[in-house]
Enzyme design. Structure first.
Site, PDB file in Angstrom:
ATOM      1  N   LYS A  50       0.876  -1.176   0.000  1.00  0.00           N
ATOM      2  CA  LYS A  50       0.000   0.000   0.000  1.00  0.00           C
ATOM      3  C   LYS A  50       0.909   1.221   0.000  1.00  0.00           C
ATOM      4  CE  LYS A  50      -4.127   1.885   2.267  1.00  0.00           C
ATOM      5  NZ  LYS A  50      -3.834   3.299   2.323  1.00  0.00           N
ATOM      6  N   ARG A  80     -16.881   1.076  -1.583  1.00  0.00           N
ATOM      7  CA  ARG A  80     -15.912   0.560  -0.623  1.00  0.00           C
ATOM      8  C   ARG A  80     -16.411  -0.818  -0.221  1.00  0.00           C
ATOM      9  NH1 ARG A  80     -12.110   3.025   2.592  1.00  0.00           N
ATOM     10  NH2 ARG A  80     -12.873   5.133   2.306  1.00  0.00           N
ATOM     11  N   GLU A  91      -0.799   5.262  -7.724  1.00  0.00           N
ATOM     12  CA  GLU A  91      -0.490   6.144  -6.605  1.00  0.00           C
ATOM     13  C   GLU A  91       0.732   6.967  -7.014  1.00  0.00           C
ATOM     14  OE1 GLU A  91      -2.664   5.839  -4.172  1.00  0.00           O
ATOM     15  OE2 GLU A  91      -1.708   6.653  -2.380  1.00  0.00           O
ATOM     16  N   PHE A  99      -1.585   0.569 -10.575  1.00  0.00           N
ATOM     17  CA  PHE A  99      -2.080  -0.722 -10.095  1.00  0.00           C
ATOM     18  C   PHE A  99      -3.312  -1.225 -10.843  1.00  0.00           C
ATOM     19  CE2 PHE A  99      -3.285   2.492  -6.791  1.00  0.00           C
ATOM     20  CZ  PHE A  99      -4.662   2.551  -7.020  1.00  0.00           C
TER      21      PHE A  99
HETATM   22  P1  ATP Z   1      -6.029   6.082   4.386  1.00  0.00           P
HETATM   23  O1  ATP Z   1      -6.963   7.015   5.111  1.00  0.00           O
HETATM   24  O2  ATP Z   1      -5.827   4.736   5.045  1.00  0.00           O
HETATM   25  O3  ATP Z   1      -4.764   6.727   3.951  1.00  0.00           O
HETATM   26  P2  ATP Z   1      -7.864   6.434   2.329  1.00  0.00           P
HETATM   27  O4  ATP Z   1      -8.994   6.662   3.281  1.00  0.00           O
HETATM   28  O5  ATP Z   1      -7.333   7.616   1.614  1.00  0.00           O
HETATM   29  O6  ATP Z   1      -6.693   5.675   3.047  1.00  0.00           O
HETATM   30  P3  ATP Z   1      -8.508   3.810   1.665  1.00  0.00           P
HETATM   31  O7  ATP Z   1      -9.675   3.282   0.952  1.00  0.00           O
HETATM   32  O8  ATP Z   1      -8.511   3.632   3.111  1.00  0.00           O
HETATM   33  O9  ATP Z   1      -8.302   5.341   1.298  1.00  0.00           O
HETATM   34  O10 ATP Z   1      -7.180   3.132   1.101  1.00  0.00           O
HETATM   35  C1  ATP Z   1      -7.103   2.917  -0.241  1.00  0.00           C
HETATM   36  C2  ATP Z   1      -6.123   3.855  -0.848  1.00  0.00           C
HETATM   37  O11 ATP Z   1      -4.836   3.284  -0.817  1.00  0.00           O
HETATM   38  C3  ATP Z   1      -6.434   4.015  -2.307  1.00  0.00           C
HETATM   39  O12 ATP Z   1      -7.347   5.046  -2.495  1.00  0.00           O
HETATM   40  C4  ATP Z   1      -5.083   4.313  -2.915  1.00  0.00           C
HETATM   41  O13 ATP Z   1      -4.928   5.719  -2.949  1.00  0.00           O
HETATM   42  C5  ATP Z   1      -4.089   3.765  -1.921  1.00  0.00           C
HETATM   43  N1  ATP Z   1      -3.247   2.679  -2.449  1.00  0.00           N
HETATM   44  C6  ATP Z   1      -1.920   2.562  -2.219  1.00  0.00           C
HETATM   45  N2  ATP Z   1      -1.416   1.474  -2.784  1.00  0.00           N
HETATM   46  C7  ATP Z   1      -2.413   0.844  -3.409  1.00  0.00           C
HETATM   47  C8  ATP Z   1      -2.505  -0.354  -4.187  1.00  0.00           C
HETATM   48  N3  ATP Z   1      -1.456  -1.133  -4.408  1.00  0.00           N
HETATM   49  N4  ATP Z   1      -3.721  -0.687  -4.674  1.00  0.00           N
HETATM   50  C9  ATP Z   1      -4.814   0.084  -4.430  1.00  0.00           C
HETATM   51  N5  ATP Z   1      -4.784   1.224  -3.706  1.00  0.00           N
HETATM   52  C10 ATP Z   1      -3.603   1.610  -3.192  1.00  0.00           C
END
Ligand code: ATP
Length: 586
Positions: free
Chosen positions: A253, A421, A303, A344
């Site tokens: 991530k 989500r 990303e 990705f």
């Molecule tokens: P957080 O608050 O944990 O930083 P977020 O609320 O912005 O995350 P989440 O749905 O919690 O969003 O986490 C998903 C996010 O992680 C995606 O929106 C993307 O931006 C990021 N991300 C990083 N690496 C990856 C990956 N390998 N595949 C998909 N998403 C990824």
């Protein structure tokens, strides 16, 4: 169409505290709108003229609006400013001014039409160059001369970008489904089209003109961002693999800015997680993409992460965010903070949508159409079917400085769920294992008057999570700690423009706050644990009848999540699963 119809609808929406009534007012407005104007009315209800990704802002400064009001009323500027300071909102000031029998108004008596309002505001938004201020003032003054006092109230708020009725996109889609579909059950189809285009106007127009059939065959269009698929969160490797049917594709991530790139032979556009067009901010990414893509048309996601070019080390989120919003020193910032785009997913290629294809098929196309270079990389997933192996991988990820892992479904159903989500993508972070070590992002929906040392400001903010099914906000804690003195003193000012005199119709609260706000601002906070609570509505009746969930000892984490809309806040379902997993780990 008379603008008074819109102004009446806004007034009704502002005065209700029930979501159902809010939706009904919208349905009525949609039905009263001629089909060829529906897209414009859709944008106007959101306080906009175009979809967000067009990046058009009306943006008239307060001083310009005051000049207009002086011009049409003959009042002295100082007197006007005095009234404005007392009322606190320039829209209501305009309303008061025009309804005052002693104001000598320059009025035309011609009823204001939606067409005229929209076209004039669009002109105001697009004017640039010499004489801009003068022309903008003249254009707005012309509109105000046709306006009733109520119309002036909403016109002024709209030109200043402060309409803020808090009508969520999903509420608007519900209203559309009722007005032009087969009732609320049609929302799924309407929402699917919205998820593919992020364009409320286009979806409204398609539904009104082509009916549900037109909506069901709605296609992705290059240049219109697809709403991003998001991750569910789980806390153990076992749970994750079970949820994914025993096997998943595990990737690091990355901690950067999510980017969606739309690539055609004519040009490349970049969109943020909030679907703003950020193309002009990343010319270096555009250049890298242009030289590494081998397709005529392609939509990919990844990303964007800051990198130390000497060590090749990826740098944290805080570094890449410094690249956002730069204009005059862009060139310097590109040199100072170089970035890489780590892709990705691929969502569209050469006229063909890929979102209903399984993940591994999308990955195959991604690898085939993108050549890795210094600026463009592709994630390197590992197919894992064993919890011990998954735990080893997360240890490696954490030790190497990654945020955690994202584990993705790879079965035949592993489609790209735009705007959702769900659990086809699951994020796995080490800290989830301890009680609420992860932060949550919550929406400010109200506040309580401060006492003692905090007299004159807010003592606490009422915080809520987002209920995706109902499109409402449900309270989960009062937040009073973690603010520095300066921020604390500024809180009333920060929320001034969002103040309303009752709970917003999309807010579900058992608690009576002293001040209520349009749910708009998102804050990140820590908490010590989740507990059952009779006072909060988040998770109400889910764990136990009559009680909801609350965050104990919440503390502001210091981040105003302006990159998130209120609908991007932590959801009620996430809070419920955090509570459940906390029970497992005690
Ligand atoms: P957080 O608050 O944990 O930083 P977020 O609320 O912005 O995350 P989440 O749905 O919690 O969003 O986490 C998903 C996010 O992680 C995606 O929106 C993307 O931006 C990021 N991300 C990083 N690496 C990856 C990956 N390998 N595949 C998909 N998403 C990824």
């Amino acid at each position: 169409m008379k603008y008074s119809i819109i102004a009446d609808a806004y007034e009704n929406i502002e005065s209700t505290s029930k979501r159902l009534e809010m939706t009904n007012h919208l349905v009525k407005l949609i039905k009263q709108t001629p089909k060829d104007l529906l897209s414009k009315v859709a944008y106007l209800t959101q306080g906009k003229l175009h979809p967000d990704f067009d990046g058009v802002e009306i943006g008239m400064a307060e001083q310009m609006v005051i000049m207009c009001l002086v011009k049409i009323s003959g009042k002295k500027k100082a007197e006007l400013i005095k009234t404005w300071k007392i009322i606190g909102d320039l829209g209501s000031t305009a309303d008061k001014l025009l309804s005052d029998q002693y104001t000598i108004k320059l009025i035309t008596g011609v009823p204001l039409t939606v067409e005229k309002v929209y076209n004039t505001l669009d002109k105001i938004a697009h004017i640039s160059g010499k004489g801009t201020v003068r022309i903008k003032i003249r254009l707005l003054a012309n509109l105000l001369m046709d306006a009733t006092s109520k119309e002036a109230r909403y016109l002024v708020r709209t030109v200043m970008g402060k309409l803020r009725l808090g009508i969520g996109d999903m509420t608007f889609l519900d209203a559309l489904a009722i007005a032009y579909g087969e009732g609320k059950s049609s929302r799924v189809d309407v929402e699917r089209a919205y998820n593919m285009s992020s364009d409320l106007g286009l979806v409204s127009e398609t539904l009104a003109n082509e009916g549900l059939d037109g909506i069901r065959i709605f296609r992705i269009r290059i240049g219109r961002p697809i709403r991003p698929m998001l991750c569910g969160r789980l806390t153990t490797a076992d749970e994750i693999l079970k949820k994914l049917g025993g096997r998943g594709s595990a990737e690091f991530k990355y901690d950067g800015l999510r980017l969606q790139a739309h690539i055609t032979s004519k040009g490349i556009s970049l969109f943020s997680r909030r679907l703003e067009n950020i193309t002009s901010q990343f010319p270096d990414v555009i250049e890298s993409l242009a030289s590494s893509v081998n397709a005529d048309e392609l939509i990919v996601e990844g990303e964007c992460v800051a990198i130390d070019p000497n060590t090749d080390e990826l740098l944290p989120f805080q570094v890449v965010t410094q690249r956002r919003g730069r204009k005059h020193d862009l060139k310097r910032m590109i040199e100072k903070i170089p970035v890489v785009l780590i892709l990705f997913d691929a969502l569209y290629v050469d006229g063909k949508s890929l979102i209903d294809h399984p993940y591994l098929e999308r990955r195959r196309i991604l690898k085939k159409t993108v050549r890795e270079t210094n600026g463009i990389r592709v994630t390197n997933p590992l197919i894992i079917d064993n919890p011990v192996e998954l735990d080893k991988l997360i240890d490696t990820a954490t030790e190497t400085g990654y945020e955690g892992l994202v584990i993705k479904a790879i079965g035949s159903n592993s489609i790209y769920q735009a705007g959702a989500r769900g659990f086809l993508w699951i994020k796995y972070k080490r800290e989830y294992r301890s009680e609420m070590a992860d932060t949550v992002d919550l929406v400010v929906v109200g506040a309580f008057a401060g006492r003692g040392r905090r007299a004159g400001t807010y003592g606490a903010l009422l915080m809520a999570s987002y209920d995706e099914e109902l499109d409402t906000f449900k309270t989960v804690c009062k937040l009073g700690t973690g603010f520095d003195d300066v921020t604390l003193a500024k809180l009333p000012k920060i929320f001034e423009a969002d103040r309303i005199d009752h709970a917003h119709p999309r807010v579900e609260s058992k608690i009576e706050a002293d001040f209520w706000f349009v749910p708009r601002k998102v804050l990140e906070l820590f908490g010590s644990e989740l507990t059952l609570s009779p006072s909060h509505t988040c998770g109400l009746n889910i764990i136990r009848a009559g009680v909801g969930l609350a965050i104990r000892f919440p503390r502001f984490a210091g981040k105003w999540r302006d990159d998130k809309a209120s609908e991007d806040a932590t959801t009620v379902n996430e809070i419920i699963s955090m509570y459940r997993s906390q029970l497992k780990h005690v």
